[in-house]
Design an enzyme around this catalytic site. Structure first.
Site, PDB file in Angstrom:
ATOM      1  CG  HIS A   1      -1.884  -1.092   1.310  1.00 24.13           C
ATOM      2  ND1 HIS A   1      -1.721  -2.150   2.156  1.00 24.13           N
ATOM      3  CD2 HIS A   1      -3.047  -1.312   0.637  1.00 24.13           C
ATOM      4  CE1 HIS A   1      -2.744  -2.984   2.018  1.00 24.13           C
ATOM      5  NE2 HIS A   1      -3.559  -2.506   1.104  1.00 24.13           N
TER       6      HIS A   1
ATOM      7  CG  LEU B   1       4.806  -7.174   0.750  1.00 27.75           C
ATOM      8  CD1 LEU B   1       5.148  -5.773   1.245  1.00 27.75           C
ATOM      9  CD2 LEU B   1       5.344  -8.209   1.724  1.00 27.75           C
TER      10      LEU B   1
ATOM     11  CB  VAL C   1       5.483  -4.413  -2.807  1.00 24.63           C
ATOM     12  CG1 VAL C   1       6.703  -4.320  -1.890  1.00 24.63           C
ATOM     13  CG2 VAL C   1       5.250  -3.082  -3.517  1.00 24.63           C
TER      14      VAL C   1
END
Ligand code: PAF
Length: 299
Positions: free
Chosen positions: A41, A199, A191
Site C-alpha cells: 500500500h 505482500l 511488492v
C-alpha cells in the site's frame, strides 16, 4: 503538512477542494484501501504522491465484498498505524468513513454487476465478491472526484490499484471504460518481501512454517516467467507439480491468461514457445490462509 482524517463524503469534498486551492493544484489521486496497510500500500501511496498535487487514501472495510460475517469481523483494523504509514508517504487526506456513511440506507438496492469476467478465478470461490467490491469502488471514485477548485478546467483525476489483485484491477478497468467514469486507472506493480512472497494483509495469519511453504507460489511463477523470457514452452504442468509437492499448500488454480479478458491461453503453454502478452495467475490455500499471486508475461 500533517495528514488529515475525514470521515464524511462532505468533509472529503470540502478538504480536498481546499487543499487543491491552497496548493494551486491541478491533479488529485485516490488510493482505495481496506486498511491494514503494508509496504504494498505504501508503494501505491508513493506512486500517487509522485503523480498528483493532492492525494486521498480511503480506508473502508467494505461489508458488501465479504461472504462470511466472520471474515469481515476478523479483518484487521489498524487505523493508527495506517495513518502513520500514510503520513510518512506524504499523503494529504485519509477518508475513513463508517458503514453508516457509505451505506446510509443499509445495503444498496442498486449495485454494480461485475459480469462474466467475475465468474472465474477468484470469483468462482467468492460468489458476489466482485459485485460488492466494484459497487464500493464506484462510490469511492464518485466521492473522491476533485471539483473544479483551482482552475477553470477540471483537475486530472487518477486512482491507484495494485496488480496483485489482478482480477479486481481488470474489472475496475472494465467498469471505468464501460461506464465512462472520468478517471484514469493506474496499475501499480506487486511488492514482495525479500524472500519473494507477495505482500498481503493476510500474510500476518501465516505461521513461520506456512510462510516458508507459501514461497512455492512465487517460485512457480518465477519458473513460468523465466520460460516465457527464454521463449520456451511454459510447461504449466511441471510448475503445477512443483506447487503440489509442498504438503502445506493446496492449489486452487494456476493458469496463464489473457491480461484483459482473463481467458486461458492454453495453446500457448504446452509444447510451443510462449509468444505475446499473458498473465500467470495462481491461487492456493496455505494452511488456513488463501493466497493469490501473479506475474505478467511479455515475450
Ligand atoms: O483491494 C481492496 O483493498 C478492496 O477490494 C478495495 C478496492 C479497497 C474495495 O473495497
Amino acid at each position: 503538512m500533517a495528514i488529515q482524517l475525514v470521515t464524511t463524503a462532505a468533509g472529503l469534498r470540502a478538504e480536498s477542494a481546499r487543499l487543491l486551492r491552497q496548493k494551486g493544484g491541478t491533479s488529485q489521486g485516490l488510493v482505495p484501501t481496506m486498511g491494514a496497510l503494508h509496504a504494498g500500500h505504501a508503494q501505491l501511496a508513493r506512486t500517487a504522491v509522485a503523480q498528483n498535487d493532492v492525494v486521498v487514501v480511503s480506508i473502508f472495510v467494505n461489508p458488501l465484498q465479504f461472504g462470511e460475517a466472520v471474515d469481515l469481523e476478523r479483518y484487521p483494523r489498524t487505523l493508527e498505524a495506517d495513518l502513520a504509514l500514510l503520513e510518512a508517504e506524504g499523503v494529504d487526506l485519509v477518508f475513513a468513513p463508517g458503514v453508516e456513511e457509505v451505506y446510509p440506507g443499509g445495503e444498496p438496492m442498486v449495485r454494480i454487476t461485475a459480469g462474466p469476467l467475475a465468474e472465474k478465478w477468484e470469483g468462482a470461490s467468492r460468489p458476489g465478491h466482485f459485485d460488492g467490491a466494484l459497487t464500493v469502488v464506484a462510490k469511492l471514485l464518485h466521492v473522491g472526484t476533485p471539483g473544479a477548485a483551482a482552475r477553470s478546467q477540471l483537475p486530472d483525476y487518477r486512482a491507484y490499484f495494485g496488480q496483485k489483485d489482478a482480477q479486481q484491477l481488470a474489472l475496475v478497468q472494465r467498469m471505468v471504460a464501460d461506464l465512462n467514469f472520468p478517471v484514469e486507472i493506474v496499475p501499480v506493480p506487486i511488492v514482495r518481501s525479500a524472500d519473494g512472497l507477495a505482500l498481503s494483509s493476510r500474510n500476518r495469519f501465516l505461521s513461520t512454517e506456512e510462510h516458508e511453504a507459501a514461497l512455492v507460489l512465487s517460485r512457480a511463477l518465477l519458473l513460468i516467467e523465466d520460460r516465457a523470457n527464454a521463449h520456451e514452452p511454459l510447461d504449466l504442468e511441471s510448475a503445477r507439480a512443483l506447487v503440489d509437492s509442498q504438503p502445506l499448500v493446496q492449489l486452487d488454480y494456476f493458469e496463464v491468461v489473457d491480461p484483459h479478458t482473463l481467458e486461458p491461453l492454453a495453446e500457448n503453454c504446452k509444447d510451443t514457445p510462449f509468444r505475446g502478452e499473458g498473465l500467470a495467475l495462481i491461487a492456493a490455500k496455505v494452511g488456513p490462509v488463501r493466497l493469490i499471486d501473479n506475474v505478467p508475461l511479455n515475450s
